[in-house]
Design an enzyme around this catalytic site. Structure first.
Site, PDB file in Angstrom:
ATOM      1  N   GLU D  31       2.350  -5.369  -0.344  1.00 12.20           N
ATOM      2  CA  GLU D  31       3.213  -4.845  -1.405  1.00 12.20           C
ATOM      3  C   GLU D  31       3.822  -3.506  -0.987  1.00 12.20           C
ATOM      4  O   GLU D  31       3.100  -2.571  -0.669  1.00 12.20           O
ATOM      5  CB  GLU D  31       2.401  -4.704  -2.696  1.00 12.20           C
ATOM      6  CG  GLU D  31       2.085  -6.076  -3.282  1.00 12.20           C
ATOM      7  CD  GLU D  31       0.831  -6.108  -4.141  1.00 12.20           C
ATOM      8  OE1 GLU D  31       0.449  -5.064  -4.678  1.00 12.20           O
ATOM      9  OE2 GLU D  31       0.236  -7.195  -4.250  1.00 12.20           O
ATOM     10  N   GLU D  74      -1.426 -11.644  -4.525  1.00 11.22           N
ATOM     11  CA  GLU D  74      -2.359 -11.390  -3.427  1.00 11.22           C
ATOM     12  C   GLU D  74      -2.960 -12.668  -2.866  1.00 11.22           C
ATOM     13  O   GLU D  74      -3.131 -12.783  -1.649  1.00 11.22           O
ATOM     14  CB  GLU D  74      -3.460 -10.420  -3.864  1.00 11.22           C
ATOM     15  CG  GLU D  74      -3.015  -8.961  -3.948  1.00 11.22           C
ATOM     16  CD  GLU D  74      -2.419  -8.579  -5.291  1.00 11.22           C
ATOM     17  OE1 GLU D  74      -2.286  -9.484  -6.157  1.00 11.22           O
ATOM     18  OE2 GLU D  74      -2.100  -7.395  -5.497  1.00 11.22           O
ATOM     19  N   PHE D  97      -5.507  -1.487  -2.783  1.00 12.18           N
ATOM     20  CA  PHE D  97      -6.861  -1.005  -3.095  1.00 12.18           C
ATOM     21  C   PHE D  97      -7.873  -2.141  -2.951  1.00 12.18           C
ATOM     22  O   PHE D  97      -7.611  -3.271  -3.368  1.00 12.18           O
ATOM     23  CB  PHE D  97      -6.918  -0.472  -4.520  1.00 12.18           C
ATOM     24  CG  PHE D  97      -6.256   0.858  -4.678  1.00 12.18           C
ATOM     25  CD1 PHE D  97      -6.994   2.029  -4.629  1.00 12.18           C
ATOM     26  CD2 PHE D  97      -4.890   0.947  -4.855  1.00 12.18           C
ATOM     27  CE1 PHE D  97      -6.387   3.262  -4.757  1.00 12.18           C
ATOM     28  CE2 PHE D  97      -4.267   2.180  -4.973  1.00 12.18           C
ATOM     29  CZ  PHE D  97      -5.016   3.338  -4.931  1.00 12.18           C
ATOM     30  N   PHE D 100      -8.687  -4.575  -5.711  1.00 15.12           N
ATOM     31  CA  PHE D 100      -7.824  -5.712  -6.060  1.00 15.12           C
ATOM     32  C   PHE D 100      -8.253  -6.990  -5.348  1.00 15.12           C
ATOM     33  O   PHE D 100      -7.679  -8.052  -5.582  1.00 15.12           O
ATOM     34  CB  PHE D 100      -6.359  -5.453  -5.698  1.00 15.12           C
ATOM     35  CG  PHE D 100      -5.782  -4.168  -6.215  1.00 15.12           C
ATOM     36  CD1 PHE D 100      -6.396  -3.453  -7.233  1.00 15.12           C
ATOM     37  CD2 PHE D 100      -4.591  -3.660  -5.696  1.00 15.12           C
ATOM     38  CE1 PHE D 100      -5.858  -2.257  -7.711  1.00 15.12           C
ATOM     39  CE2 PHE D 100      -4.046  -2.477  -6.159  1.00 15.12           C
ATOM     40  CZ  PHE D 100      -4.679  -1.771  -7.170  1.00 15.12           C
ATOM     41  N   HIS D 143     -10.132   1.300  -9.374  1.00 14.71           N
ATOM     42  CA  HIS D 143      -9.418   1.807  -8.193  1.00 14.71           C
ATOM     43  C   HIS D 143     -10.263   2.741  -7.320  1.00 14.71           C
ATOM     44  O   HIS D 143      -9.701   3.422  -6.466  1.00 14.71           O
ATOM     45  CB  HIS D 143      -8.164   2.582  -8.621  1.00 14.71           C
ATOM     46  CG  HIS D 143      -7.013   1.732  -9.036  1.00 14.71           C
ATOM     47  ND1 HIS D 143      -7.040   0.948 -10.160  1.00 14.71           N
ATOM     48  CD2 HIS D 143      -5.780   1.544  -8.489  1.00 14.71           C
ATOM     49  CE1 HIS D 143      -5.881   0.324 -10.286  1.00 14.71           C
ATOM     50  NE2 HIS D 143      -5.104   0.663  -9.293  1.00 14.71           N
TER      51      HIS D 143
HETATM   52  C1  LIG Z   1      -3.842  -7.034  -8.530  1.00 18.58           C
HETATM   53  C2  LIG Z   1      -3.093  -5.787  -8.323  1.00 18.58           C
HETATM   54  N1  LIG Z   1      -2.212  -5.718  -7.321  1.00 18.58           N
HETATM   55  C3  LIG Z   1      -1.506  -4.595  -7.105  1.00 18.58           C
HETATM   56  C4  LIG Z   1      -1.668  -3.503  -7.902  1.00 18.58           C
HETATM   57  C5  LIG Z   1      -0.899  -2.212  -7.637  1.00 18.58           C
HETATM   58  N2  LIG Z   1       0.144  -2.055  -8.635  1.00 18.58           N
HETATM   59  C6  LIG Z   1      -0.053  -1.349  -9.755  1.00 18.58           C
HETATM   60  S1  LIG Z   1       1.267  -1.410 -10.774  1.00 18.58           S
HETATM   61  C7  LIG Z   1       2.124  -2.366  -9.695  1.00 18.58           C
HETATM   62  C8  LIG Z   1       3.514  -2.792 -10.014  1.00 18.58           C
HETATM   63  C9  LIG Z   1       3.554  -3.543 -11.296  1.00 18.58           C
HETATM   64  O1  LIG Z   1       4.857  -3.946 -11.557  1.00 18.58           O
HETATM   65  P1  LIG Z   1       5.231  -4.562 -12.956  1.00 18.58           P
HETATM   66  O2  LIG Z   1       4.294  -5.681 -13.273  1.00 18.58           O
HETATM   67  O3  LIG Z   1       6.665  -4.887 -12.922  1.00 18.58           O
HETATM   68  O4  LIG Z   1       4.923  -3.402 -13.996  1.00 18.58           O
HETATM   69  P2  LIG Z   1       5.648  -1.978 -14.125  1.00 18.58           P
HETATM   70  O5  LIG Z   1       4.909  -1.031 -13.245  1.00 18.58           O
HETATM   71  O6  LIG Z   1       7.058  -2.146 -13.708  1.00 18.58           O
HETATM   72  O7  LIG Z   1       5.502  -1.632 -15.559  1.00 18.58           O
HETATM   73  C10 LIG Z   1       1.380  -2.635  -8.564  1.00 18.58           C
HETATM   74  C11 LIG Z   1       1.818  -3.450  -7.421  1.00 18.58           C
HETATM   75  C12 LIG Z   1      -2.607  -3.611  -8.935  1.00 18.58           C
HETATM   76  N3  LIG Z   1      -2.848  -2.580  -9.755  1.00 18.58           N
HETATM   77  N4  LIG Z   1      -3.280  -4.766  -9.142  1.00 18.58           N
END
Ligand SMILES: Cc1ncc(C[n+]2csc(CCOP(=O)(O)OP(=O)(O)O)c2C)c(N)n1
Ligand SMILES: Cc1ncc(C[n+]2csc(CCOP(=O)(O)OP(=O)(O)O)c2C)c(N)n1
Ligand SMILES: [Mg+2]
Ligand SMILES: [Mg+2]
Lengths: 337, 322, 322, 337
Positions: D31, D74, D97, D100, D143
């Site tokens: 990501e 993932e 992390f 995850f 986290h």
């Molecule tokens: C399973 C998992 N993968 C990756 C992350 C890292 N992460 C946190 S927020 C995010 C982006 C989320 O995007 P979206 O669903 O569009 O929500 P937004 O932040 O735009 O509100 C990521 C990749 C995570 N917290 N959990």
């Protein structure tokens, strides 16, 4: 009057049936736990009742509102069980084989196990996840794992591994009444094993070990199916003039340290038997506890008898070689004398 | 679409090989020669064979717990497979994998899989390799109706779509996930209707009609080879046996079961079709049947007579340290 | 749909409360008063508030890492939230959860969630509880555009559909998952187009228009309460800040960012609309603004002055044995 | 000439850059590992390069064909990395992390870790999964985990936890060149730590511990960030007249038993420091190994310094209390004298 005999599966079935009668909040969900959802001609005992038939007949008594077949969506339905538990139900979820836990692991690791803590105690998660574990069925690498060491590592989860039908019933009832997430391991090769089981509901406290055989020369701590191997080894050792005490922890988290330390204090020797892969295993966990808190009682090294650090092989001679057995336990014990 | 006689004969032989293999596995399992779990593919042969008729050994495939048919269609040797099911050292995986983990990298067969939904992400991987190396290998990703509710499939369909991976996702909809009917576990009637959720073509077809399977997959394979991305094919079918050997099949509807076994048998449908068009003779079929029967007999003999692996094999093919 | 003045004022106050809360979190984070990660909701207020305008405390909600706005809209006290973000004993979760794990069971708020896609399965659980107990509680399941590629969402949509669970799935499509645009990570243009893959209604709408959000969710909530099952709503929106505090936002398109902040601000759109229709006066708005500002000031003061939890709290609210 | 100093992140970045130059089969996916995929105006160093910027700039040199941003899928992309590895690539996947990992755990447990074995050796899985671990960042329960004990339990996986920029570079290069699935743990609070790092590519063998400080009275085995706490404790102990040997295993699986046993043979005392939850942890694993194979060297109990068996709390005073630190290590060591 002779004591009533049930097999492992029947004991579990009875525990669930009695708890479902007692408490309407108890529901059961999982793949084919009733079986044949939406099949018009299936109304009763002919339905599967889970892949090994452990929940057979429950749908006839409790109906499909409480015995709920699920799609093959483990994250979905295990997460749903967590969500239902948090909002007032007391679900039992059947997760078929423990080897499948990988597909819903986050719902255990980060949701079910942690919500109560992260929410400052404002949630509880009274959920039991029943799952099949263990080798010896020639089910190969993905379907023969024990994996309880993984779950025991995770705070917020309780882990229960019964070795007899009697323990299975009492521990399952306690697990259902417990307010934390309990993972309940059912060894695949013990399913047909019979033993005395009282008819009335009874509980066995989580965190209380059981001395399956008293002895004075060596302590053998054995988990689940390994208890039976340890008892066989103890018979053999008796013939050789060594008295082995066999301790069955029954629950791995919480763990009854005291029972093990008491015993080692008496015997001065410890062998831990665990079907796990050795690294970061329950065997290591128990050995480490005693190497710290029971060091002064020890006459010699702590031995572990585990599976090797390899996946479970399919071929029968390899799997037999892979698994702990009474001979390996006997040899480990004798190495201490 | 016109098929060469050679291809027709190939199709028949492969289907017959699968059927004969599976029927024999049933017998050997019953005798206790094959340990563990087996999930038979009989009744679904037209899917694997119709699709693999478009492939070469260089193409990839991911499979399921019901993988014997996929293997045979992809060209894996039945004798090595039988030896594997017997747990013998001469097996495709040296006896270490068994029915649920048969694989043959030389044939691009990336493994049966004991985890429902385990395969689709792997298929994205072989698809990515092919795309990055600019070979024109395709990957076939088989999965069942039950697997269509597994999150990994959804992730893989989206990934394949945005990366335009050369993958054909093949839903083998045999109406059941174990004892649970598809009309209960799946919120839509046709799994292929979900293709639009990933911006890829989706086709629902009769999986017992090998010509329909061949045609649809021919197009999908062509799309994939030319960089146009993935396709989702849904093949409706039925399994002739229980979910696994030992299943009492109480959930099956008797009339439906009978209809499939008698009238909708994919091999019978193929024979009838081809005979009616005078493309292959009874004698030619008979010759194939005999050859196949002999091949499977020989395979069982080979499996029986092969040694079990040495126990030292427990420690090979993996890093062991302690 | 005609909205009572009371409801209009409630909507404005809640939106303003979220905005003011988030702007202040930004400041306090900058000062080092708030540790860890924070993800701000500013710019997306119309979604949470428009939807929660249909709910009572008995209804459930699952949230995301960007959860402050959801909490406030559901009625969680901002002062307890601020104290939680400061890690104080008076916080909603005694300081043990922090921004990513704010929850308040009394308000049916089942938690922000640090795991993308962690919430939808939980929502199926609260939905199942409500269905089995035959209450008419609904569950709102918020998730982002990025979360729409997580397998758990797919499983949950299917589960909710086949079990007819009273859930409204709300995709907050703010165009980005961290720095990755939705048009890259998502194979379809509209997430709500995926509703047909689960046999449920799907609606894509302007998430910055609270009236549009309210109307669509009103209908979805009514469907859910009357046993007609789930709905998928997609609210297109934009986040005013970075993904988390500290993000340089190089991936944003300057003109788009400017447009959203200046012209498409949901609070401004609401004000303009309501003022033009003479439903609320400038003075009434001002009174709310003042009240909200005072409330947040007080909340920060409360948070600042509250004690940290005693270290013994490390060992409570979980089983510890050794 | 003064040695060149790089921070942890820079060392990792350089390792990947050099390996990608050397071998076109090495690709990177995860990501935002490039960041801003399909954003027209992003062409170079402005893109994220992962959530902590560790892969920043790689996309500029290697392009988006080899530095591949993924959706938040993932299971999908880790499984794709396994599939790509099996078919001839050498992927590096970034799993942000470690907390995850639950969402893709099956692809590690049952696919990546087991394919080689189940296929009778006909497949190999040359895949590195890089992931952030560790507490101290106030990132709360999901986290802030370390979790390497879970992966160390699983046969077929290798686990690497570097403590210095120098080790990070050499171990990452070795991991990329290794034919098994390696999980590579990067502690969040070490990211900015500087240290000498040679410019040319070099390897550090997996399975080889490093003596970070020699000593004679007690052996302290410490993992990852804990190495630095142990070194501080050793300073303090020195003042109190106790000479501590600090051993950094660097890789947990394979594990350098010999180095630890050698040291305990010399010192007679062992303290293991591990940020894990205690049950079935690396601390327990190491203690159990020594309680078996090094029992005769021991003068007293084996002490472990771990986090408690609770999730990681958010509030700073609680998290500080939760984490191991030099004081706790010093106290554990002194309890042995
Ligand atoms: C399973 C998992 N993968 C990756 C992350 C890292 N992460 C946190 S927020 C995010 C982006 C989320 O995007 P979206 O669903 O569009 O929500 P937004 O932040 O735009 O509100 C990521 C990749 C995570 N917290 N959990
Ligand atoms: C993750 C996971 N969950 C459950 C199972 C148990 N299981 C094995 S096959 C099967 C049914 C699969 O149904 P389907 O995908 O339709 O394939 P079919 O058996 O019909 O070919 C189930 C539930 C499994 N192997 N893996
Ligand atoms: Mg099926
Ligand atoms: Mg987003």
């Amino acid at each position: 009057m002779a004591e009533r005999q049930l097999n492992f599966g029947q004991a579990l079935n009875e525990a669930m049936r009695q708890e479902m009668r007692r408490d309407p909040k108890v529901i059961l969900l999982g793949e084919d736990v009733a079986g044949g959802a939406d099949v018009d001609h299936l109304h009763g005992d002919e339905a599967w009742g889970g892949v090994l038939g452990v929940t057979k007949g429950l749908v006839k008594e409790f109906g499909r509102d409480r015995i709920i077949d699920t799609p093959i969506s483990e994250s979905g339905f295990i997460g749903a069980a967590v969500g239902a538990a948090v909002t007032g139900m007391r679900p039992i979820a059947e997760m078929m084989f423990v080897g499948f836990m990988g597909v819903c692991f986050d719902q255990l690791l980060n949701q079910g196990a942690k919500l109560r803590y992260m929410f400052g105690g404002k949630a509880k998660v009274p959920l039991v996840i029943r799952t099949i574990c263990g080798g010896g069925y020639r089910a190969a690498a993905q379907h023969s794992q024990v994996l309880y060491s993984l779950f025991t590592h995770i705070p917020g989860l309780k882990t229960v591994v019964p070795a007899t039908p009697y323990d299975a019933k009492g521990l399952l009832i306690s697990s259902i009444r417990d307010d934390d997430l309990v993972i309940f391991f059912e060894d695949i090769t013990l399913g047909a094993m019979k033993g005395p089981v009282p008819e009335e509901p009874y509980t066995i406290p989580l965190g209380k070990a059981d001395i399956k055989r008293p002895g004075s020369d060596v302590t053998i701590v054995a988990i689940g199916k390994m208890v039976h191997h340890a008892l066989k080894a103890a018979d053999e050792l008796q013939k050789q003039g060594k008295s082995a005490e066999v301790i069955d922890p029954r629950t791995l988290s919480p763990f009854d340290e005291e029972a093990v330390l008491e015993s080692v204090k008496k015997t001065g020797r410890l062998v831990v038997v665990d079907e796990s892969h050795p690294r970061c295993s329950m065997a290591a966990d128990i050995a480490a506890t005693v190497a710290d808190k029971g060091f002064d009682y020890l006459n010699g090294p702590i031995k572990t008898v585990t599976a090797p650090h390899t996946p479970v092989p399919f071929s029968p001679p390899l799997e037999d070689h892979y698994l702990p057995n009474p001979q390996k336990i006997t040899a480990a014990v004798l190495s201490l004398f | 679409m016109e098929l060469s006689k050679e291809k027709l004969l190939w199709m028949y032989e492969r289907m017959q090989l699968i059927r004969t293999f599976e029927n024999r596995v049933k017998v050997e399992f019953g005798k206790g020669k094959i340990p563990g779990f087996v999930h038979l593919y009989a009744g679904e042969e037209a899917i694997a064979v119709g699709i693999c008729a478009n492939l070469t050994d260089a193409d990839y495939m991911t499979s399921t717990h019901r993988g014997h048919g996929h293997c045979v269609a992809k060209g894996v040797e039945p004798r090595g497979m039988m030896a594997e099911l017997f747990g013998k050292a001469t097996g495709t995986c040296k006896g270490k994998g068994g029915s649920m983990h048969i694989a043959d990298m030389d044939k691009g067969m990336l493994g049966a899989n004991g985890i429902v939904g385990g395969g689709p992400p792997l298929a994205c991987g072989s698809g990515l390799t092919a795309k990055l190396n600019k070979t024109n290998q395709v990957t076939i990703c088989f999965f069942g109706d039950g697997a269509s509710e597994q999150g990994t499939l959804h992730e893989s369909l989206n990934l394949a779509s945005i990366w335009k991976l050369p993958i054909i996702f093949v839903a083998e909809n045999n109406g059941y996930a174990e004892s649970t009917p598809a009309h209960y576990h799946c919120s839509v009637e046709n799994i292929a209707d979900r293709a639009s959720a990933y911006n890829m073509p989706g086709v629902t077809l009769d999986g017992n009609d090998i010509f329909a399977v061949y045609e649809a997959s021919h197009e999908a394979v062509a799309r994939a080879r030319t960089g146009q991305g993935p396709t989702l094919l849904e093949c409706k079918t039925y399994r002739f046996n229980g979910h696994f050997e030992g299943d009492a099949q109480t959930y099956k509807i008797a009339a439906e079961n009978e209809k499939y076994q008698k009238e909708r048998d994919p091999i019978k449908l193929f024979r009838d079709n081809v005979l009616a068009r005078h493309l292959v003779s009874e004698a030619e079929f008979k010759a194939i049947d005999d050859r196949v029967a002999a091949q499977i007999d020989e395979g069982v003999k080979f499996a029986e007579e092969s040694p079990f692996p040495d126990v030292k094999e427990t420690y090979t093919d993996v890093y062991v340290n302690y």
